[in-house]
Motif scaffolding. Structure first.
Motif, PDB file in Angstrom:
ATOM      1  N   PRO A 105       0.837  -1.199   0.000  1.00 31.61           N
ATOM      2  CA  PRO A 105       0.000   0.000   0.000  1.00 31.61           C
ATOM      3  C   PRO A 105       0.874   1.252   0.000  1.00 31.61           C
ATOM      4  CG  PRO A 105      -0.673  -1.547   1.717  1.00 31.61           C
ATOM      5  CD  PRO A 105       0.627  -2.045   1.181  1.00 31.61           C
ATOM      6  N   ASP A 106       0.448   2.290  -0.689  1.00 31.23           N
ATOM      7  CA  ASP A 106       1.228   3.519  -0.766  1.00 31.23           C
ATOM      8  C   ASP A 106       1.407   4.170   0.604  1.00 31.23           C
ATOM      9  OD1 ASP A 106       1.427   3.228  -3.506  1.00 31.23           O
ATOM     10  OD2 ASP A 106      -0.365   4.427  -3.914  1.00 31.23           O
ATOM     11  N   SER A 107       0.422   3.977   1.480  1.00 31.18           N
ATOM     12  CA  SER A 107       0.453   4.627   2.788  1.00 31.18           C
ATOM     13  C   SER A 107       1.234   3.834   3.841  1.00 31.18           C
ATOM     14  CB  SER A 107      -0.983   4.833   3.293  1.00 31.18           C
ATOM     15  OG  SER A 107      -1.643   3.585   3.394  1.00 31.18           O
ATOM     16  N   LEU A 108       1.804   2.697   3.468  1.00 31.58           N
ATOM     17  CA  LEU A 108       2.471   1.841   4.444  1.00 31.58           C
ATOM     18  C   LEU A 108       3.809   2.439   4.870  1.00 31.58           C
ATOM     19  CD1 LEU A 108       2.355  -0.955   5.890  1.00 31.58           C
ATOM     20  CD2 LEU A 108       3.684  -1.863   3.978  1.00 31.58           C
ATOM     21  N   ASP A 109       3.973   2.672   6.198  1.00 37.59           N
ATOM     22  CA  ASP A 109       5.246   3.182   6.705  1.00 37.59           C
ATOM     23  C   ASP A 109       5.995   2.058   7.415  1.00 37.59           C
ATOM     24  OD1 ASP A 109       4.463   3.133   9.625  1.00 37.59           O
ATOM     25  OD2 ASP A 109       3.028   4.636   8.929  1.00 37.59           O
ATOM     26  N   ALA A 110       7.231   2.343   7.806  1.00 40.81           N
ATOM     27  CA  ALA A 110       8.103   1.309   8.368  1.00 40.81           C
ATOM     28  C   ALA A 110       7.548   0.753   9.679  1.00 40.81           C
ATOM     29  CB  ALA A 110       9.506   1.873   8.590  1.00 40.81           C
ATOM     30  N   LEU A 111       7.022   1.612  10.555  1.00 40.39           N
ATOM     31  CA  LEU A 111       6.516   1.152  11.849  1.00 40.39           C
ATOM     32  C   LEU A 111       5.303   0.237  11.680  1.00 40.39           C
ATOM     33  CD1 LEU A 111       6.844   4.331  14.126  1.00 40.39           C
ATOM     34  CD2 LEU A 111       8.197   2.218  14.204  1.00 40.39           C
ATOM     35  N   THR A 112       4.436   0.600  10.733  1.00 46.97           N
ATOM     36  CA  THR A 112       3.267  -0.233  10.471  1.00 46.97           C
ATOM     37  C   THR A 112       3.683  -1.593   9.924  1.00 46.97           C
ATOM     38  OG1 THR A 112       1.899   1.707  10.003  1.00 46.97           O
ATOM     39  CG2 THR A 112       1.110  -0.403   9.186  1.00 46.97           C
ATOM     40  N   LEU A 113       4.670  -1.592   9.036  1.00 46.61           N
ATOM     41  CA  LEU A 113       5.159  -2.854   8.476  1.00 46.61           C
ATOM     42  C   LEU A 113       5.759  -3.743   9.567  1.00 46.61           C
ATOM     43  CD1 LEU A 113       5.771  -4.668   6.066  1.00 46.61           C
ATOM     44  CD2 LEU A 113       7.897  -3.383   5.721  1.00 46.61           C
ATOM     45  N   ILE A 114       6.530  -3.138  10.468  1.00 44.50           N
ATOM     46  CA  ILE A 114       7.126  -3.905  11.572  1.00 44.50           C
ATOM     47  C   ILE A 114       6.034  -4.499  12.457  1.00 44.50           C
ATOM     48  CG2 ILE A 114       8.478  -3.717  13.697  1.00 44.50           C
ATOM     49  CD1 ILE A 114      10.203  -1.610  12.218  1.00 44.50           C
ATOM     50  N   ALA A 115       5.008  -3.692  12.767  1.00 42.99           N
ATOM     51  CA  ALA A 115       3.917  -4.170  13.606  1.00 42.99           C
ATOM     52  C   ALA A 115       3.177  -5.334  12.941  1.00 42.99           C
ATOM     53  CB  ALA A 115       2.941  -3.028  13.901  1.00 42.99           C
ATOM     54  N   LEU A 116       2.951  -5.240  11.638  1.00 45.73           N
ATOM     55  CA  LEU A 116       2.271  -6.315  10.916  1.00 45.73           C
ATOM     56  C   LEU A 116       3.120  -7.583  10.892  1.00 45.73           C
ATOM     57  CD1 LEU A 116       0.758  -4.324   7.903  1.00 45.73           C
ATOM     58  CD2 LEU A 116      -0.514  -5.463   9.738  1.00 45.73           C
ATOM     59  N   CYS A 117       4.415  -7.426  10.747  1.00 41.47           N
ATOM     60  CA  CYS A 117       5.310  -8.588  10.731  1.00 41.47           C
ATOM     61  C   CYS A 117       5.359  -9.266  12.096  1.00 41.47           C
ATOM     62  CB  CYS A 117       6.710  -8.175  10.284  1.00 41.47           C
ATOM     63  SG  CYS A 117       6.823  -7.763   8.528  1.00 41.47           S
ATOM     64  N   ALA A 138      -4.939  -7.202  13.214  1.00 42.55           N
ATOM     65  CA  ALA A 138      -3.798  -6.312  12.948  1.00 42.55           C
ATOM     66  C   ALA A 138      -3.899  -5.697  11.557  1.00 42.55           C
ATOM     67  CB  ALA A 138      -2.491  -7.102  13.090  1.00 42.55           C
ATOM     68  N   LEU A 139      -4.233  -6.495  10.566  1.00 43.96           N
ATOM     69  CA  LEU A 139      -4.376  -5.988   9.197  1.00 43.96           C
ATOM     70  C   LEU A 139      -5.501  -4.958   9.107  1.00 43.96           C
ATOM     71  CD1 LEU A 139      -3.868  -9.297   7.187  1.00 43.96           C
ATOM     72  CD2 LEU A 139      -2.562  -7.187   6.827  1.00 43.96           C
ATOM     73  N   PHE A 140      -6.641  -5.279   9.695  1.00 40.62           N
ATOM     74  CA  PHE A 140      -7.787  -4.376   9.614  1.00 40.62           C
ATOM     75  C   PHE A 140      -7.548  -3.093  10.423  1.00 40.62           C
ATOM     76  CE2 PHE A 140      -9.758  -7.883   7.671  1.00 40.62           C
ATOM     77  CZ  PHE A 140     -10.951  -7.472   7.093  1.00 40.62           C
ATOM     78  N   GLY A 141      -6.863  -3.213  11.555  1.00 43.69           N
ATOM     79  CA  GLY A 141      -6.624  -2.040  12.394  1.00 43.69           C
ATOM     80  C   GLY A 141      -5.547  -1.118  11.872  1.00 43.69           C
ATOM     81  N   LEU A 142      -4.495  -1.698  11.266  1.00 49.79           N
ATOM     82  CA  LEU A 142      -3.355  -0.891  10.815  1.00 49.79           C
ATOM     83  C   LEU A 142      -3.472  -0.426   9.370  1.00 49.79           C
ATOM     84  CD1 LEU A 142      -0.512  -2.977  12.505  1.00 49.79           C
ATOM     85  CD2 LEU A 142      -1.346  -0.722  13.199  1.00 49.79           C
ATOM     86  N   LEU A 143      -4.363  -1.049   8.606  1.00 51.56           N
ATOM     87  CA  LEU A 143      -4.567  -0.647   7.203  1.00 51.56           C
ATOM     88  C   LEU A 143      -6.047  -0.363   6.949  1.00 51.56           C
ATOM     89  CD1 LEU A 143      -2.280  -3.276   5.420  1.00 51.56           C
ATOM     90  CD2 LEU A 143      -1.729  -0.881   5.907  1.00 51.56           C
ATOM     91  N   PRO A 144      -6.601   0.643   7.636  1.00 50.94           N
ATOM     92  CA  PRO A 144      -8.044   0.900   7.538  1.00 50.94           C
ATOM     93  C   PRO A 144      -8.489   1.369   6.159  1.00 50.94           C
ATOM     94  CG  PRO A 144      -6.945   2.685   8.711  1.00 50.94           C
ATOM     95  CD  PRO A 144      -5.923   1.601   8.531  1.00 50.94           C
ATOM     96  N   GLY A 145      -7.566   1.832   5.340  1.00 49.18           N
ATOM     97  CA  GLY A 145      -7.935   2.333   4.025  1.00 49.18           C
ATOM     98  C   GLY A 145      -8.103   1.264   2.966  1.00 49.18           C
ATOM     99  N   GLN A 146      -7.731   0.044   3.293  1.00 47.05           N
ATOM    100  CA  GLN A 146      -7.821  -1.053   2.326  1.00 47.05           C
ATOM    101  C   GLN A 146      -9.176  -1.759   2.422  1.00 47.05           C
ATOM    102  OE1 GLN A 146      -5.471  -1.824  -0.006  1.00 47.05           O
ATOM    103  NE2 GLN A 146      -4.358  -0.025   0.723  1.00 47.05           N
TER     104      GLN A 146
END
Length: 266
Positions: free
Chosen positions: A3-15, A38-46
């Motif tokens: 996702p274009d809006s994905l930042d490093a902290l969000t990616l780490i949290a998802l991993c 985790a996916l639904f909470g951290l990527l609400p725009g998807q």
């Protein structure tokens, strides 16, 4: 892709969530309790379908490894598991289709009640799953295995929460398997369910491939740790983890199902 809006902290949290999901899922199922929120909470725009498809990419890798690991260390009861695995493919695909046609509200309300019944039964039966003592003839095992795979596969495609835990308990209660054999069998069926769901999501573009594969690496690592723990510590340990995960599933699904109704009353 990511996702274009994905930042490093969000990616780490998802991993990290994917690692935890792989760990729990390899032992008793229920990894979706961690990874999906985790996916639904951290990527609400998807979109919901895209997040569910991405979850399946990650899950199928970890579950496949866990299935392989169990098959090397434990004698998988293939006579029941193979028909269940094959029929789960058809059931999950059918469930994924049907969920686009009708509401899941009734099942959503019923799920916490079913999970409470599973938790109570597992807690009361102290010896449940401690001994591997199959109950049926080989012919009946194949028949009932096919029926179980079709039903659980449909549920996984249609709704999903707690599929791995339901599979484990079904193999223990109805087939007489111990918890380790039941876990091994459940992993095989889970792989089929995940593949069938991906067959529905991927062709329609409902996956974030780059993110899903990145999370899959951590899910695989968690699955490696979880399967090793379960095999090393035995059926008694698996029973305790199952009770913990089912209780957490009760809290999560109960809040999701009845929370909106209770908030209106108070």
């Amino acid at each position: 892709m990511f996702p274009d809006s994905l930042d490093a902290l969000t990616l780490i949290a998802l991993c990290m969530a994917s690692f935890g999901a792989g760990l729990i899922d390899a032992m008793v199922g229920g990894g979706g309790l961690i990874q999906v929120p985790a996916l639904f909470g951290l990527l609400p725009g998807q979109g919901h379908a895209t997040l569910l498809g991405t979850n399946k990419i990650s899950s199928v890798v970890g579950t496949s490894f866990a299935a392989y690991r169990y098959s090397k260390a434990i004698q998988v009861p293939w006579n029941a598991v193979l028909p269940a695995t094959v029929m789960a493919l058809f059931g999950a695909y059918a469930g994924a289709y049907v969920v686009t046609q009708i509401s899941t509200e009734v099942l959503r309300l019923l799920l916490p009640v079913l999970l409470v019944a599973v938790a109570v039964y597992t807690f009361v039966r102290k010896d449940l799953g401690s001994v591997h003592a199959p109950k049926y003839t080989r012919e009946h095992e194949r028949l009932f295995g096919a029926l179980l795979g079709l039903a659980i596969g449909f549920y996984d495609g249609f709704f999903g929460p707690g599929t791995g835990s339901f599979l484990m308990v079904a193999f223990v209660v109805f087939f007489g398997f111990d918890f380790l054999a039941a876990t091994a069998g459940a992993k095989m069926v889970n792989v089929a369910c995940n593949l069938a769901s991906l067959a529905w999501f991927a062709p329609s573009g409902h996956v974030l491939l780059g993110l899903g594969l990145t999370m899959a690496v951590f899910n695989l690592t968690g699955a490696k740790v979880g399967a090793g723990l379960a095999i090393r510590k035995g059926a008694g340990f698996v029973r305790k983890v199952l009770l913990l995960v089912v209780c957490l599933l009760i809290l999560k699904t109960g809040h999701d199902s009845y929370g909106p109704y209770l908030s209106k009353l108070f």
